[in-house]
Write a protein that holds these residues in place. Sequence first.
Motif, PDB file in Angstrom:
ATOM      1  N   TYR A 174       0.820  -1.202   0.000  1.00  0.00           N
ATOM      2  CA  TYR A 174       0.000   0.000   0.000  1.00  0.00           C
ATOM      3  C   TYR A 174       0.858   1.258   0.000  1.00  0.00           C
ATOM      4  O   TYR A 174       1.970   1.260   0.523  1.00  0.00           O
ATOM      5  CB  TYR A 174      -0.933  -0.006   1.215  1.00  0.00           C
ATOM      6  N   PRO A 175       0.327   2.350  -0.557  1.00  0.00           N
ATOM      7  CA  PRO A 175       1.061   3.628  -0.532  1.00  0.00           C
ATOM      8  C   PRO A 175       1.268   4.110   0.901  1.00  0.00           C
ATOM      9  O   PRO A 175       0.601   3.633   1.831  1.00  0.00           O
ATOM     10  CB  PRO A 175       0.134   4.574  -1.314  1.00  0.00           C
ATOM     11  N   PRO A 176       2.157   5.067   1.098  1.00  0.00           N
ATOM     12  CA  PRO A 176       2.564   5.416   2.462  1.00  0.00           C
ATOM     13  C   PRO A 176       1.454   5.921   3.377  1.00  0.00           C
ATOM     14  O   PRO A 176       1.474   5.643   4.581  1.00  0.00           O
ATOM     15  CB  PRO A 176       3.631   6.505   2.241  1.00  0.00           C
ATOM     16  N   ALA A 177       0.459   6.655   2.854  1.00  0.00           N
ATOM     17  CA  ALA A 177      -0.593   7.184   3.725  1.00  0.00           C
ATOM     18  C   ALA A 177      -1.494   6.091   4.288  1.00  0.00           C
ATOM     19  O   ALA A 177      -2.264   6.344   5.228  1.00  0.00           O
ATOM     20  CB  ALA A 177      -1.441   8.220   2.987  1.00  0.00           C
ATOM     21  N   ALA A 178      -1.382   4.872   3.757  1.00  0.00           N
ATOM     22  CA  ALA A 178      -2.132   3.760   4.340  1.00  0.00           C
ATOM     23  C   ALA A 178      -1.739   3.550   5.795  1.00  0.00           C
ATOM     24  O   ALA A 178      -2.520   2.997   6.588  1.00  0.00           O
ATOM     25  CB  ALA A 178      -1.885   2.484   3.536  1.00  0.00           C
TER      26      ALA A 178
ATOM     27  N   VAL B 277      -8.467  13.709  -3.729  1.00  0.00           N
ATOM     28  CA  VAL B 277      -7.988  12.666  -4.645  1.00  0.00           C
ATOM     29  C   VAL B 277      -6.520  12.362  -4.371  1.00  0.00           C
ATOM     30  O   VAL B 277      -6.103  11.189  -4.335  1.00  0.00           O
ATOM     31  CB  VAL B 277      -8.192  13.094  -6.111  1.00  0.00           C
ATOM     32  N   GLY B 278      -5.709  13.398  -4.191  1.00  0.00           N
ATOM     33  CA  GLY B 278      -4.298  13.180  -3.887  1.00  0.00           C
ATOM     34  C   GLY B 278      -4.110  12.393  -2.605  1.00  0.00           C
ATOM     35  O   GLY B 278      -3.277  11.478  -2.542  1.00  0.00           O
ATOM     36  N   PHE B 279      -4.872  12.750  -1.583  1.00  0.00           N
ATOM     37  CA  PHE B 279      -4.799  12.021  -0.324  1.00  0.00           C
ATOM     38  C   PHE B 279      -5.271  10.581  -0.498  1.00  0.00           C
ATOM     39  O   PHE B 279      -4.639   9.630  -0.011  1.00  0.00           O
ATOM     40  CB  PHE B 279      -5.648  12.737   0.726  1.00  0.00           C
ATOM     41  N   GLY B 280      -6.386  10.401  -1.221  1.00  0.00           N
ATOM     42  CA  GLY B 280      -6.895   9.052  -1.454  1.00  0.00           C
ATOM     43  C   GLY B 280      -5.922   8.179  -2.216  1.00  0.00           C
ATOM     44  O   GLY B 280      -5.763   6.996  -1.933  1.00  0.00           O
ATOM     45  N   ALA B 281      -5.242   8.775  -3.212  1.00  0.00           N
ATOM     46  CA  ALA B 281      -4.259   8.009  -3.982  1.00  0.00           C
ATOM     47  C   ALA B 281      -3.097   7.551  -3.115  1.00  0.00           C
ATOM     48  O   ALA B 281      -2.504   6.491  -3.362  1.00  0.00           O
ATOM     49  CB  ALA B 281      -3.740   8.853  -5.144  1.00  0.00           C
ATOM     50  N   MET B 282      -2.761   8.337  -2.109  1.00  0.00           N
ATOM     51  CA  MET B 282      -1.708   7.947  -1.190  1.00  0.00           C
ATOM     52  C   MET B 282      -2.192   6.948  -0.134  1.00  0.00           C
ATOM     53  O   MET B 282      -1.399   6.372   0.603  1.00  0.00           O
ATOM     54  CB  MET B 282      -1.126   9.177  -0.489  1.00  0.00           C
TER      55      MET B 282
END
Length: 413
Positions: free
Chosen positions: A71-75, A167-172
Amino acid sequence: MTGARGARFPYGLVGLLGTWGLTRLVLLLFVFKVYVFPGPDVTSDVSVIYQGWYEVLRHGTFPLDDVTWQYPPAAALAILSPGLLPFLGYAQAFFVLAFLADFVVFGLLQYAGLRSGKTLRGCWVWVIGVPLLGPTVYARYDVMVTAVAVAALLAGTRHPRVMGALVGFGAMLKVWPVLLLVGAVRRRVWAAAAVTAAGIAVVFTVSMPGAVAFLTFQRDRGTEVESLGSLVFHVARQYGWDGQVLLNYGSVEFLGPYVDVVSTAALVLTGVAFGWLLLWRLRARQFLPHTLADAAFVAVLMFTTTSRVISPQYMVWLVGLAAVCLCFRGSRMTLPVGLVLGACLVTVLEFPVWFSHVVASDRLGITLLFVRNGLLVVATLLAALRLWRGTVSRPTPPLPSQAARTEETLASS
């Protein structure tokens, strides 16, 4: 007439809230194991995998030695979020937060449905679609990502920068929300998304080792047993294919001869789908208020259907986007949304109820996968066709009142 609407209006809200509350109570009873849902325990991902990651992440590093971290880092924020409720155990806190994310989506869709030009159909899609997937919804963090995506789409028409940031936050959080940009026509949306995603990536890369390790782990995945491509091996096992079904990279996958070929074919199909989306974007001439949501729904349908992995929680994404589509009276996605809801019902049967039959590739398991994946394929093709016809082939001129609202919205943004 106003009085008549006022008399009927509360009953619709009471029905929505009552149905949501009753169905969510049932889901909570299952994840808290007051009642046992048929099939394998879907909550083990939280109590074992997520909690294990939590113990690593809270010490300031990503799970570098765990290939299941994809998963991307914000996960990391979703995995760490149960720490906000220290008076509960990790799993219990996670279920409560998943429930709250569900409620946020419900509230957003209800609020949107009461606005001019909108309808509560979308809220009903969410209310009905989530329980069709069973307790898996509350045992994965996808409902949290879906909440961000729904908020982004609903903000898109009037608040492009807010949409871009979400969207940017969700993509992360889980990559797929980047597909919401397919139908975005304002540069501010793309700019806000890029700045937000880049900022989050830089912060995590600087502060925590292993922020981009997920890219390698995702690259090495195989063909998961519930995916469209897996049907090749489910059928081939009936004729002596000598591969295996094993837990690999965090999911149950096929391993053996020709698996790499099918996995490559799935990637090619995904590439073809993205090529179609690019062609659509270049050819589209009519962008109505609902086009943004319709395009996002089509894009995520394409990504899900052609993916090497179709995990049950992926269906949560589709339910959320389908709900946003049907918030708009002009959306042409009613039938594809109905097909997705049908696929949700079959999904809970193939996982977790009769997952052992899927793993065994017996007649029941293969039938369930053919039906579920067939519904997704038909929904994808039909949704893409309707999007094309509505924006490229024979665009229908908007009603004067609708055109005026669109111009007013563009001017205000």
